[in-house]
Design a protein around this motif. Structure first.
Motif, PDB file in Angstrom:
ATOM      1  N   LYS A 572       0.930  -1.140  -0.048  1.00  0.00           N
ATOM      2  CA  LYS A 572       0.059   0.106   0.032  1.00  0.00           C
ATOM      3  C   LYS A 572       0.795   1.244  -0.140  1.00  0.00           C
ATOM      4  O   LYS A 572       0.592   2.343  -0.822  1.00  0.00           O
ATOM      5  N   SER A 573       2.078   1.256   0.889  1.00  0.00           N
ATOM      6  CA  SER A 573       2.552   2.452   0.828  1.00  0.00           C
ATOM      7  C   SER A 573       3.582   2.559  -0.394  1.00  0.00           C
ATOM      8  O   SER A 573       3.669   3.692  -0.829  1.00  0.00           O
ATOM      9  N   PHE A 574       3.887   1.535  -0.894  1.00  0.00           N
ATOM     10  CA  PHE A 574       4.889   1.524  -2.341  1.00  0.00           C
ATOM     11  C   PHE A 574       3.845   2.077  -3.569  1.00  0.00           C
ATOM     12  O   PHE A 574       4.147   3.109  -4.153  1.00  0.00           O
ATOM     13  N   ILE A 575       2.565   1.417  -3.477  1.00  0.00           N
ATOM     14  CA  ILE A 575       1.555   1.995  -4.583  1.00  0.00           C
ATOM     15  C   ILE A 575       1.211   3.670  -4.366  1.00  0.00           C
ATOM     16  O   ILE A 575       1.429   4.403  -5.366  1.00  0.00           O
ATOM     17  N   GLY A 576       1.121   3.948  -3.162  1.00  0.00           N
ATOM     18  CA  GLY A 576       0.831   5.341  -2.633  1.00  0.00           C
ATOM     19  C   GLY A 576       1.914   6.195  -3.233  1.00  0.00           C
ATOM     20  O   GLY A 576       1.608   7.333  -3.698  1.00  0.00           O
ATOM     21  N   HIS A 577       3.139   5.936  -2.907  1.00  0.00           N
ATOM     22  CA  HIS A 577       4.255   6.581  -3.235  1.00  0.00           C
ATOM     23  C   HIS A 577       4.280   6.819  -4.988  1.00  0.00           C
ATOM     24  O   HIS A 577       4.514   7.965  -5.261  1.00  0.00           O
TER      25      HIS A 577
END
Length: 616
Positions: A572-577
C-alpha cells in the motif's frame, strides 16, 4: 504538502521493526536533495569495526576456514563500508588495488565466472530452439498425422501438441526443482535436466503418431520446467551485484538466440522432404548436449553450499568466481551475514512450509507479487503467439511456406539483435523502468499488426509488408523490456531459503499460461480471426503495464540479500508513493516538459546516503 517527510515515514520491516528513515538533507540553496525515503541498511554497521572483525574471524575459525581468518576480518571491514575501502588501513596494497580495479571496471571477472554464466545461457537456447522447431513443424506434421483439417478437433490437437511442453513444465517440472536441488545441488540438477532435454527432442523426431509426439513433448516439458527454475537461480547466485542483471540476462539472450538458431535449422532442412519437420524438432538437442557436458567444469553455487552447511566448500567455490580473495571473502561473508538475518524470519524448513512462506510472510509475498507479475505479463503481452505460430501467421497473410519460414527467420534475428542493448540497460535504467516504457509501445505495435491483416487488396508486398513491420517493431520493444526482465527478476527477488519454491511458483505461472496461450491460439484465430486475436493481446499489454506499475519494484545493483529490505515496504505504501509522488513528477517533467527537481525515491542504499552526507 500534507505528505509525510522522510523523518516521519517509518515502514514496517519483518526483521528489524522498521526500515531506517532517511536523514533530512538540503543543498546549498536550502532545497531538499533527491534522496530516498527509506534506506537499504547494511547489518554490519550495527556493530563497531572491531566487533565486525572479531565476528568475521570467529566465523572463519568455526567453519574450517581458519587459514582465511585474517582475510575474512579485512573483508568484513570492506563489506561494512564498501565505498571507502581506501581508508581501511588493514588492507595491503594489492588488495586495495584489486578493489579499486573492480570498482572502475564493472565487467571485470575471472574466466570461471564468465564460463559458468555463458554455459547456463547456452542451456536457455533449448527452450527457444524447441519453440521454433515446433513453429516450422506446424507447417508439416499435422498433414502427416492426419490432423490438418480446419475444424475444431484437429485445431485443438495441434494446439495441445504445441502446448504440452509448457503445461508439464509449469505443472510438473517446476515443482520437482526443490527435491532435485536438495539431493543433487544446482550443478547436479542442471546435468539431469540436460540429459532429459537431449533425449526427448530426438524422441520427438522419431514419433510415429501424434500421440507419440505428444508423449515425447510431455517429458520434454518436465525437463524444461526443472531447468528453467534452476539455471537463472544458479546464475544469479554466482553473479556480482553490480552486473547481476546483465549476466543473468544472458539467459534471455540465449533464449532468443535459440529461437533464431531454430529458425535457421528450419530453413536449412526445409528441402529434405517429408522428414523436414522431424529434423526441425530433433535439432533442439544440440544446446542441451553442450550444457550437460560443460556443467561438469563449473563450480557449485556458493550460496547453495552455504545453505546446506558446507561453508568451506562454498568459499572455495566463491574464490573461483571472483577476481581476488578479498573480493570473494567480502561477498561470501556479507552473504552469510544476511543469510543469518533471513533465518530469523524463516517459519519452517520443510518443503511445504517454505512454499507457504511465499504467500504468508509479507516480505516474501511482496516479492512473489513482483515475480508473478513479470512472469504472467510475459504471456499476456502476446510474444509467444509470434514465437509459436509466426510461420502459420505469415502463411495465412499470403506468403508461401518457404517465404513464411524466411519471414520467421527475420523475426528471430531481430529478437537477438534487440536483446543485446538490454545487457547494458538492465543494470543502469533498471528492470521496472524498462518494462514501464515498453509495454505501451508493444500494445500499439501489436494492434497495428492486427489491423494491417485487414488489408486484402493491392500487391503481396503492400498486404504483408506492414504486418511484418509491426510484428518486428513489437518484437524490438519486447526484447528491450519484458523479454529479458521476467526470468532475471524472478530469480533474484526471493530470499535464499525460499528461492527454489519462489522460482518454482514463478515458472509454474509462466509456463502454464504459455501452454494455455499455445493451446487456445489456433482456435482463437479461427473464431476471432487473427486481427481479433492480436487486438485481444494488445489490450492485455495495457493491463500488464498496470500490474507492473503496482507490484514490480526496482532491484538494480542491489545484492540478493539487500533485496530483503526493498520488499519490506508495504504494498500500500509503495503504490501510494508511486501514484502520489513518482507519477505526478513523471507527467510534469516528461509530458509537460517542466524543469522540476526529482523527488526522493522510496528506497536507496545506505552507502549512497552516506556519500551525500559526507559531501555536505
Amino acid at each position: 504538502m500534507n505528505e509525510k517527510t522522510s523523518t516521519d515515514m517509518d515502514y514496517p520491516d519483518e526483521k528489524n521493526g522498521v526500515l531506517k528513515p532517511e536523514p533530512e538533507m538540503a543543498d546549498a540553496s536550502g532545497r531538499r536533495q533527491s534522496v530516498a525515503l527509506n534506506i537499504v541498511e547494511n547489518p554490519l554497521k550495527r556493530s563497531s569495526p572491531d566487533k565486525v572483525v572479531l565476528d568475521a574471524r570467529a566465523f572463519a575459525e568455526s567453519h574450517e576456514l581458519a587459514e582465511y581468518a585474517a582475510l575474512f576480518g579485512k573483508a568484513a571491514l570492506v563489506a561494512r563500508d564498501p565505498n571507502r575501502f581506501g581508508s581501511i588501513t588493514e588492507l595491503d596494497e594489492q588488495e586495495r588495488s584489486s578493489l579499486a580495479y573492480e570498482r572502475d571496471h564493472k565487467w571485470h571477472g575471472p574466466f570461471m565466472l564468465w564460463y559458468s554464466i555463458s554455459l547456463c545461457a547456452v542451456g536457455a537456447a533449448t527452450q527457444g530452439w524447441d519453440q521454433t522447431g515446433s513453429n516450422g513443424a506446424n507447417l508439416s506434421f499435422p498433414q502427416e498425422f492426419g490432423i490438418a483439417k480446419d475444424e475444431g478437433r484437429d485445431q485443438w490437437i495441434v494446439g495441445a501438441v504445441n502446448a504440452i511442453i509448457f503445461l508439464t513444465a509449469g505443472l510438473i517440472g517446476a515443482w520437482i526443482v526443490d527435491p532435485l536441488n536438495y539431493y543433487f545441488g544446482r550443478r547436479g540438477e542442471i546435468f539431469i535436466t540436460a540429459c532429459c532435454l537431449t533425449a526427448t527432442p530426438i524422441g520427438s523426431a522419431f514419433a510415429k503418431s501424434w500421440q507419440g509426439l505428444f508423449a515425447a513433448r510431455f517429458v520434454l516439458g518436465i525437463g524444461i520446467g526443472a531447468k528453467n527454475a534452476t539455471v537463472p537461480i544458479y546464475s544469479a547466485e554466482m553473479a556480482p551485484a553490480r552486473i547481476r542483471g546483465a549476466l543473468v540476462m544472458f539467459w534471455q539472450l540465449w533464449v532468443v538466440a535459440g529461437i533464431f538458431l531454430g529458425f535457421c535449422a528450419n530453413v536449412i532442412v526445409k528441402d529434405t522432404g517429408k522428414i523436414a519437420w522431424r529434423l526441425q524438432l530433433g535439432s533442439a538437442f544440440i544446446p542441451s548436449f553442450i550444457l550437460g557436458v560443460g556443467i561438469f567444469f563449473c563450480p557449485e553455487s556458493p550460496r547453495w553450499l552455504m545453505k546446506h552447511g558446507q561453508f568451506a566448500k562454498g568459499f572455495r567455490s566463491m574464490l573461483r568466481l571472483r577476481a581476488h580473495p578479498i573480493i570473494a571473502a567480502r561477498d561470501y561473508y556479507y552473504s552469510f551475514v544476511i543469510y543469518q538475518e533471513e533465518l530469523k524470519v524463516a517459519r519452517g524448513a520443510g518443503y511445504f512450509s517454505r512454499l507457504r512462506d511465499c504467500f504468508t510472510v509479507p516480505r516474501i509475498r511482496r516479492a512473489n507479487y513482483g515475480a508473478s507479475t513479470v512472469m504472467i505479463a510475459q504471456q499476456m503481452c502476446g510474444i509467444n503467439i509470434i514465437s509459436f505460430y509466426s510461420s502459420t501467421i505469415f502463411e495465412n497473410a499470403g506468403y508461401n511456406k518457404v517465404q513464411a519460414l524466411y519471414a520467421s527467420l527475420g523475426y528471430g534475428a531481430i529478437q537477438v539483435l534487440a536483446t543485446i542493448p538490454t545487457l547494458f540497460l538492465i543494470d543502469t535504467k533498471g528492470r521496472r523502468t524498462l518494462t514501464l516504457i515498453t509495454f505501451p509501445l508493444m500494445c500499439i505495435f501489436l494492434l497495428a499488426a492486427g489491423l494491417s491483416l485487414l488489408k486484402k487488396d493491392g500487391s503481396k508486398g503492400e498486404r504483408i509488408g506492414p504486418v511484418a513491420l509491426f510484428i518486428y517493431l513489437f518484437t524490438i520493444m519486447y526484447s528491450l523490456g519484458e523479454g529479458p526482465v521476467a526470468f532475471q527478476y524472478s530469480a533474484e527477488v526471493f530470499p535464499t531459503i525460499q528461492r527454489e519454491q519462489g522460482m518454482a511458483w514463478a515458472v509454474c505461472i509462466n509456463n502454464t499460461f504459455a501452454g494455455i496461450l499455445s493451446i487456445t491460439f489456433p482456435r482463437m484465430q479461427a473464431v476471432m480471426t487473427a486481427t481479433g486475436a492480436f487486438g485481444f493481446y494488445a489490450g492485455l499489454n495495457l493491463i500488464a503495464w498496470g500490474m507492473v506499475f503496482c507490484f514490480v519494484r526496482e532491484t538494480k545493483q542491489l545484492t540478493l540479500e539487500e533485496l530483503d529490505q526493498v520488499f519490506s515496504v508495504p504494498t500500500k505504501s509503495f503504490i501510494g508513493h508511486e501514484l502520489t509522488v513518482w507519477l505526478p513528477y513523471f507527467i510534469k517533467r516528461y509530458i509537460f516538459r517542466r524543469k522540476i527537481m526529482k523527488p526522493p525515491g522510496i528506497i536507496e542504499r545506505e552507502e549512497k546516503i552516506d556519500e551525500l552526507i559526507h559531501e555536505e
